[in-house]
Design a protein around this motif. Structure first.
Motif, PDB file in Angstrom:
ATOM      1  N   TYR A 296       0.573 -10.338  -6.519  1.00  0.00           N
ATOM      2  CA  TYR A 296       1.144 -10.822  -5.132  1.00  0.00           C
ATOM      3  C   TYR A 296       2.613 -11.308  -5.752  1.00  0.00           C
TER       4      TYR A 296
ATOM      5  N   MET B  48       8.796 -16.360   3.620  1.00  0.00           N
ATOM      6  CA  MET B  48       7.276 -16.091   3.289  1.00  0.00           C
ATOM      7  C   MET B  48       6.589 -15.507   4.446  1.00  0.00           C
TER       8      MET B  48
ATOM      9  N   SER C  59       2.139  -7.761   3.957  1.00  0.00           N
ATOM     10  CA  SER C  59       1.818  -6.923   2.651  1.00  0.00           C
ATOM     11  C   SER C  59       0.927  -7.600   1.812  1.00  0.00           C
ATOM     12  N   VAL C  60       1.322  -9.106   1.597  1.00  0.00           N
ATOM     13  CA  VAL C  60       0.222  -9.899   0.918  1.00  0.00           C
ATOM     14  C   VAL C  60      -1.212  -9.634   1.557  1.00  0.00           C
TER      15      VAL C  60
ATOM     16  N   GLU D 233       9.505  -7.917  -1.028  1.00  0.00           N
ATOM     17  CA  GLU D 233       9.604  -8.008   0.456  1.00  0.00           C
ATOM     18  C   GLU D 233      10.580  -9.243   0.503  1.00  0.00           C
ATOM     19  N   THR D 234      10.832  -9.966  -0.446  1.00  0.00           N
ATOM     20  CA  THR D 234      11.847 -10.924  -0.330  1.00  0.00           C
ATOM     21  C   THR D 234      13.403 -10.603  -0.694  1.00  0.00           C
TER      22      THR D 234
ATOM     23  N   LEU E 151       2.497 -15.731  -4.026  1.00  0.00           N
ATOM     24  CA  LEU E 151       3.572 -15.563  -3.086  1.00  0.00           C
ATOM     25  C   LEU E 151       4.916 -16.717  -3.546  1.00  0.00           C
TER      26      LEU E 151
ATOM     27  N   VAL F  26       4.632  -8.193  -5.114  1.00  0.00           N
ATOM     28  CA  VAL F  26       4.686  -7.631  -3.657  1.00  0.00           C
ATOM     29  C   VAL F  26       5.822  -8.591  -3.034  1.00  0.00           C
ATOM     30  N   ALA F  27       5.598 -10.069  -3.293  1.00  0.00           N
ATOM     31  CA  ALA F  27       6.363 -11.070  -2.397  1.00  0.00           C
ATOM     32  C   ALA F  27       7.971 -10.711  -2.691  1.00  0.00           C
ATOM     33  N   ARG F  28       7.963 -10.590  -4.145  1.00  0.00           N
ATOM     34  CA  ARG F  28       9.369 -10.231  -4.538  1.00  0.00           C
ATOM     35  C   ARG F  28      10.133  -9.284  -3.841  1.00  0.00           C
TER      36      ARG F  28
ATOM     37  N   CYS G 243       6.840 -11.883   4.332  1.00  0.00           N
ATOM     38  CA  CYS G 243       5.824 -11.482   3.071  1.00  0.00           C
ATOM     39  C   CYS G 243       4.378 -11.077   3.540  1.00  0.00           C
TER      40      CYS G 243
ATOM     41  N   THR H  58       8.607 -15.016  -4.003  1.00  0.00           N
ATOM     42  CA  THR H  58       9.642 -15.541  -3.197  1.00  0.00           C
ATOM     43  C   THR H  58      10.956 -16.350  -4.040  1.00  0.00           C
TER      44      THR H  58
END
Lengths: 351, 305
Positions: free
Chosen positions: B180, B216, B222-223, B187-188, B121, B183-185, B219, B125
């Motif tokens: 992760y 964060m 989804s995380v 969403e960011t 994460l 995924v986090a990127r 995100c 992010t």
């Protein structure tokens, strides 16, 4: 605005090829960097592991110099990358043979197993996924979903043991561990030329059909079990891609025109499902190389997985790292291959 | 349903919530209702709940000690009085060992679940928020880790760190963070140009505050789905390492190591290897079913797929 028009197609192709080459090189060096770091934090002294603990101080100093251990770290890494690019992963501590030669001998067995398993997986997984997608919510869909999730949840080494117990121990339908029965093993060694290192191909080329049949009885169980795992993944993805396509308007048009449903699904929709499916098949092929590590130890299969785990047990670090790099490279290569195939199959991705 | 209960559900279903907490709890309640309609997800939830109960109450549930050897009772078959799943080669009750083994499994997945996603994460992010070179470099590193097959990298790491539970957990965590980060990127990237971020920035918040407090949390759903789905894979890798003798060491009752011990007796005393494998299978199936259901509930984009 006019910039894309100014570039000729040839130049664009060259540019994309250079881009691919650069990113490939970058990933490869990164891969080596990780294994380099891992190998450097080993508490085992590489000099002692080569010479043994009876070596004299002079011998140790000479060996250190030869291995380049006196150089600064960045230079050591440079040497490491340079050697790896030439296929030199060092010498196996146990056999004193170059690691790359040993890997070349072990790799075909894994390749054979993984290829056969992927064929099983595609042959069963694609129709199952299509069936599930055409009748969402039906009992067939539920069964495909559950069978797939079970494949995701099964420890592969346990599945192998259970397969051996049932099909070899209880039913006696298949050959046990190893690539051949013990009686054939010696014969294979002396009477069959190993052209490819893949036992099915080599015995067929030699015309030894008795040996071929025996090899089939040995490979069918491990390949079938790995094939089940890849089927689990492929059927799930096929279902999702196919459902996506079947909701599109061109499908409705085809149906309205009175086209038979089988043609709508297998010709019209399938052409578009193929595109993402290629990536999925490549990924599952790559993951089978990983699944092979545990499966091979169960089935006494002399492939890369057995090689790596045996080397681990013997603290044979050059062999472990060499095997890790080769598997990583195959991974990268398969990803690249699927990218290229993707571009060939999908005209939209070419521009 | 009692009067108090129906009052609570009315409060939860209120279309005009009067506080933020009421709105949140109402959302969670609706998600729960949707999930309750999915029988397979409820089965998964049940399995995970049973695992937790097993781990919490192992000393009271287990009929025997999981470690003490009793060589006079070696290799009893299942349904022997007192040993419902049989005994292993040291005469230890297999049921008791599986019950205690659930603690080890839960410990491993718990530690991986709190380390790898947090790291991923953070990387994702930061890469997504700053973009440019930061993004390029961080995502390249992520790609390199993704280029390794998980189990092989974990094997190589444990090989140099030495076998044992802590090192196995470390190796699994190191191999599981990249997805992760991805995924986090993703969403960011969708929230970083939004107005609320701009508003926070105008109020004078620095990047650390914006990422921690405002990027964060977006995100997290989804995380969390990914974590649940990944837990099955973590269980399988941990068991694989245990099976190869590189994870949790005997005599601790780790399920993978128990299968490995039963391998010698596979054809005569099948239950020694079979029972712990069933435990692994059921628990990872539970996490897969639960993760599947959670995705349908929390992620509307993939619902119905």
């Amino acid at each position: 605005m006019s910039e894309p028009l100014a570039v000729s197609p040839l130049a664009r192709l060259a540019k994309s090829l250079i881009g691919i080459a650069v990113s490939l090189l970058f990933t490869f060096v990164g891969l080596l960097f990780v294994t380099f770091i891992i190998a450097r934090i080993v508490p085992i002294d590489p000099v002692l592991s080569i010479l043994g603990d009876r070596a004299t101080d002079a011998q140790i100093a000479a060996e250190r110099l030869r291995l380049g251990l006196d150089e600064p770290m960045w230079k050591q890494f440079g040497i490491y990358v340079w050697q790896a690019l030439q296929g030199d992963f060092g010498v196996s501590i146990r056999t004193r043979e170059p690691v790359i030669e040993e890997i070349a001998r072990f790799f075909p067995a894994t390749l054979e197993l993984a290829t056969l398993a992927t064929l099983f997986g595609v042959a069963l997984g694609v129709p199952a996924g299509v069936l599930a997608a055409t009748k969402p919510g039906s009992w067939a869909d539920q069964i495909v979903r559950l069978v797939g999730l079970m494949g995701y949840s099964m420890p592969v080494f346990w599945l192998g043991l259970m397969g051996l117990l049932l099909f070899y121990g209880v039913l006696g339908w298949v050959g046990g561990p190893g690539r051949l029965d013990a009686a054939f093993d010696m014969m294979f060694e002396f009477e069959v030329t190993a052209h490819t290192g893949m036992i099915l191909i080599d015995t067929a080329l030699a015309g030894r059909w008795d040996m071929f049949a025996n090899a089939v009885s040995h490979i069918v169980l491990p390949a079938g079990l790995l094939g089940y795992l890849s089927m689990a993944y492929i059927s799930r993805m096929t279902r999702s891609f196919m459902m996506n396509e079947l909701g599109q308007e061109y499908i409705t048009t085809a149906r309205v025109k009175g086209m038979p449903e089988s043609r709508v699904i297998w010709v019209h929709a399938m052409r578009n499902v193929m595109v993402p499916l290629i990536t999925v098949v490549a990924l599952s092929y790559a993951s089978l190389l990983e699944g092979a590590v545990l499966t091979e130890t169960i089935f006494g299969w002399p492939g890369l997985g057995s090689y790596i785990t045996d080397a681990l047990m013997a603290n044979n670090m050059p062999a472990v790292m060499g095997g890790t790099i080769v598997v990583g490279m195959v991974y990268i290569g398969l990803n690249l291959l699927s990218d290229i195939l993707y571009k060939l199959v999908d005209p939209r991705a070419r521009t | 349903m009692s009067a108090g209960m129906s009052q609570i559900t009315t409060w939860l279903r209120d279309p005009n919530p009067t506080s933020r907490r009421q709105a949140r709890l109402g959302q969670a309640y609706m998600a729960w209702l949707r999930m309750r309609r999915n029988p397979l997800a409820m089965v998964g939830l049940g399995i995970v709940a049973v695992l937790m109960i097993m781990a919490a109450f192992a000393p009271w549930l287990a009929p025997h000690d999981p470690i003490t050897q009793d060589l006079s009772n070696r290799l009893h078959p299942p349904f022997t009085p007192g040993h419902i799943l049989g005994t292993d080669d040291f005469g230890r009750d297999i049921l008791s060992r599986i019950l205690y083994g659930s603690r080890i499994t839960l410990f491993i997945i718990g530690l991986v679940a709190v380390t790898a996603p947090v790291f991923g994460l953070a990387v994702g992010t930061v890469a997504g928020y700053f973009g440019g070179w930061t993004d390029e470099i961080l995502m390249r590193i992520t790609d390199i880790f993704l280029a390794f097959p998980k189990l092989i990298l974990a094997l190589a790491l444990v090989a140099v760190l030495g076998p044992g539970m802590e090192n196995a957990i470390l190796a699994i965590a190191i191999t599981s963070w990249p997805p992760y980060a991805r995924v986090a990127r993703a969403e960011t990237l969708t929230v970083r140009t939004s107005d609320y971020i701009a508003a926070v920035r105008l109020q004078g918040a620095g990047p650390v505050r914006i990422i921690l407090g405002h990027v964060m949390p977006m995100c997290l759903p989804s995380v969390i789905i990914r974590v649940t789905l990944d837990m099955a894979g973590v269980i399988l890798i941990a068991a694989g390492l245990g099976f190869l003798g590189l994870g949790v060491q005997p005599p601790l009752p780790e399920w993978g190591a128990m299968i490995s011990a039963g391998r010698k007796y596979l054809f005569e005393q099948w239950w020694v290897a079979t029972m712990p494998g069933l435990a692994i299978f059921i628990v990872s199936l539970g996490f897969n079913l639960l993760g599947d259901g959670l995705r349908d509930v929390l992620d509307p984009r993939s619902a119905g797929r």
